[in-house]
Design a protein around this motif. Structure first.
Motif, PDB file in Angstrom:
ATOM      1  N   ASN A  30      39.145  34.092  42.462  1.00 21.89           N
ATOM      2  CA  ASN A  30      37.777  33.584  42.337  1.00 21.89           C
ATOM      3  C   ASN A  30      36.863  34.248  43.350  1.00 21.89           C
ATOM      4  O   ASN A  30      35.715  34.573  43.054  1.00 21.89           O
ATOM      5  CB  ASN A  30      37.746  32.069  42.519  1.00 21.89           C
ATOM      6  N   PHE A  31      37.370  34.437  44.562  1.00 23.96           N
ATOM      7  CA  PHE A  31      36.569  35.060  45.609  1.00 23.96           C
ATOM      8  C   PHE A  31      36.235  36.499  45.244  1.00 23.96           C
ATOM      9  O   PHE A  31      35.112  36.957  45.459  1.00 23.96           O
ATOM     10  CB  PHE A  31      37.313  35.012  46.950  1.00 23.96           C
ATOM     11  N   ARG A  32      37.217  37.230  44.681  1.00 24.32           N
ATOM     12  CA  ARG A  32      36.946  38.616  44.274  1.00 24.32           C
ATOM     13  C   ARG A  32      35.854  38.660  43.211  1.00 24.32           C
ATOM     14  O   ARG A  32      34.982  39.532  43.231  1.00 24.32           O
ATOM     15  CB  ARG A  32      38.225  39.278  43.767  1.00 24.32           C
ATOM     16  N   GLY A  33      35.897  37.717  42.276  1.00 25.82           N
ATOM     17  CA  GLY A  33      34.862  37.664  41.239  1.00 25.82           C
ATOM     18  C   GLY A  33      33.492  37.362  41.832  1.00 25.82           C
ATOM     19  O   GLY A  33      32.490  37.989  41.461  1.00 25.82           O
ATOM     20  N   LEU A  34      33.440  36.419  42.759  1.00 25.27           N
ATOM     21  CA  LEU A  34      32.184  36.078  43.421  1.00 25.27           C
ATOM     22  C   LEU A  34      31.650  37.267  44.209  1.00 25.27           C
ATOM     23  O   LEU A  34      30.452  37.575  44.186  1.00 25.27           O
ATOM     24  CB  LEU A  34      32.394  34.874  44.350  1.00 25.27           C
ATOM     25  N   LYS A  35      32.532  37.949  44.899  1.00 28.61           N
ATOM     26  CA  LYS A  35      32.146  39.126  45.689  1.00 28.61           C
ATOM     27  C   LYS A  35      31.547  40.202  44.782  1.00 28.61           C
ATOM     28  O   LYS A  35      30.521  40.808  45.120  1.00 28.61           O
ATOM     29  CB  LYS A  35      33.374  39.675  46.415  1.00 28.61           C
ATOM     30  N   GLU A  36      32.158  40.424  43.646  1.00 22.09           N
ATOM     31  CA  GLU A  36      31.660  41.439  42.701  1.00 22.09           C
ATOM     32  C   GLU A  36      30.287  41.047  42.161  1.00 22.09           C
ATOM     33  O   GLU A  36      29.381  41.886  42.070  1.00 22.09           O
ATOM     34  CB  GLU A  36      32.668  41.631  41.564  1.00 22.09           C
TER      35      GLU A  36
ATOM     36  N   VAL B 167      46.324  32.164  45.612  1.00 24.55           N
ATOM     37  CA  VAL B 167      46.155  33.352  44.754  1.00 24.55           C
ATOM     38  C   VAL B 167      44.988  33.141  43.798  1.00 24.55           C
ATOM     39  O   VAL B 167      44.169  34.040  43.589  1.00 24.55           O
ATOM     40  CB  VAL B 167      47.471  33.658  43.996  1.00 24.55           C
ATOM     41  N   ARG B 168      44.894  31.946  43.225  1.00 25.66           N
ATOM     42  CA  ARG B 168      43.793  31.641  42.307  1.00 25.66           C
ATOM     43  C   ARG B 168      42.450  31.698  43.056  1.00 25.66           C
ATOM     44  O   ARG B 168      41.482  32.266  42.557  1.00 25.66           O
ATOM     45  CB  ARG B 168      44.012  30.254  41.688  1.00 25.66           C
ATOM     46  N   SER B 169      42.389  31.141  44.265  1.00 23.67           N
ATOM     47  CA  SER B 169      41.161  31.175  45.056  1.00 23.67           C
ATOM     48  C   SER B 169      40.771  32.603  45.412  1.00 23.67           C
ATOM     49  O   SER B 169      39.593  32.955  45.409  1.00 23.67           O
ATOM     50  CB  SER B 169      41.329  30.362  46.341  1.00 23.67           C
ATOM     51  N   ALA B 170      41.766  33.416  45.727  1.00 18.31           N
ATOM     52  CA  ALA B 170      41.489  34.819  46.055  1.00 18.31           C
ATOM     53  C   ALA B 170      40.893  35.532  44.849  1.00 18.31           C
ATOM     54  O   ALA B 170      39.964  36.330  44.982  1.00 18.31           O
ATOM     55  CB  ALA B 170      42.763  35.518  46.518  1.00 18.31           C
TER      56      ALA B 170
END
Length: 107
Positions: A74-80, A69-72
């Motif tokens: 982080n991934f959403r933030g990186l994607k944005e 969940v934490r990685s997801a």
């Protein structure tokens, strides 16, 4: 004259189980309808619970799920951030220049 036959029911609190319920209970206790692999699985799960292995696995699963969940997140933030950077590069023309440079390198 009508004759009525009444079956003797066990007295309440006598500890006796009615015959139909007793037969069903004995059938369940004897493992009727449970395949041998299912019995082994149930026995293994019970042994794992008694030894604490099942609890350890559950905790490991919980922590792994938290990490995912934490990685997801982080991934959403990186994607944005990536989306904003590409949009900014498109607006300033940098994206077109980079695409042109790549096209000329390929040829």
């Amino acid at each position: 004259v009508v004759a009525v036959v009444v079956a003797a029911a066990p007295a309440i609190g006598s500890g006796a189980t009615p015959p139909r319920r007793r037969a069903a209970h004995e059938a369940r206790g004897a493992g009727a309808g449970v395949s041998p692999p299912s019995k082994r699985l149930m026995r293994s799960l019970l042994d794992a619970k008694r030894s604490g292995t099942l609890q350890a696995l559950a905790e490991e699963f919980f922590h792994a799920r938290e990490d995912i969940v934490r990685s997801a997140g982080n991934f959403r933030g990186l994607k944005e951030r990536f989306k904003l950077a590409v949009l900014s590069a498109h607006r300033t023309g940098q994206l077109q220049r980079a695409a042109g440079e790549l096209a000329s390198e390929i040829q």
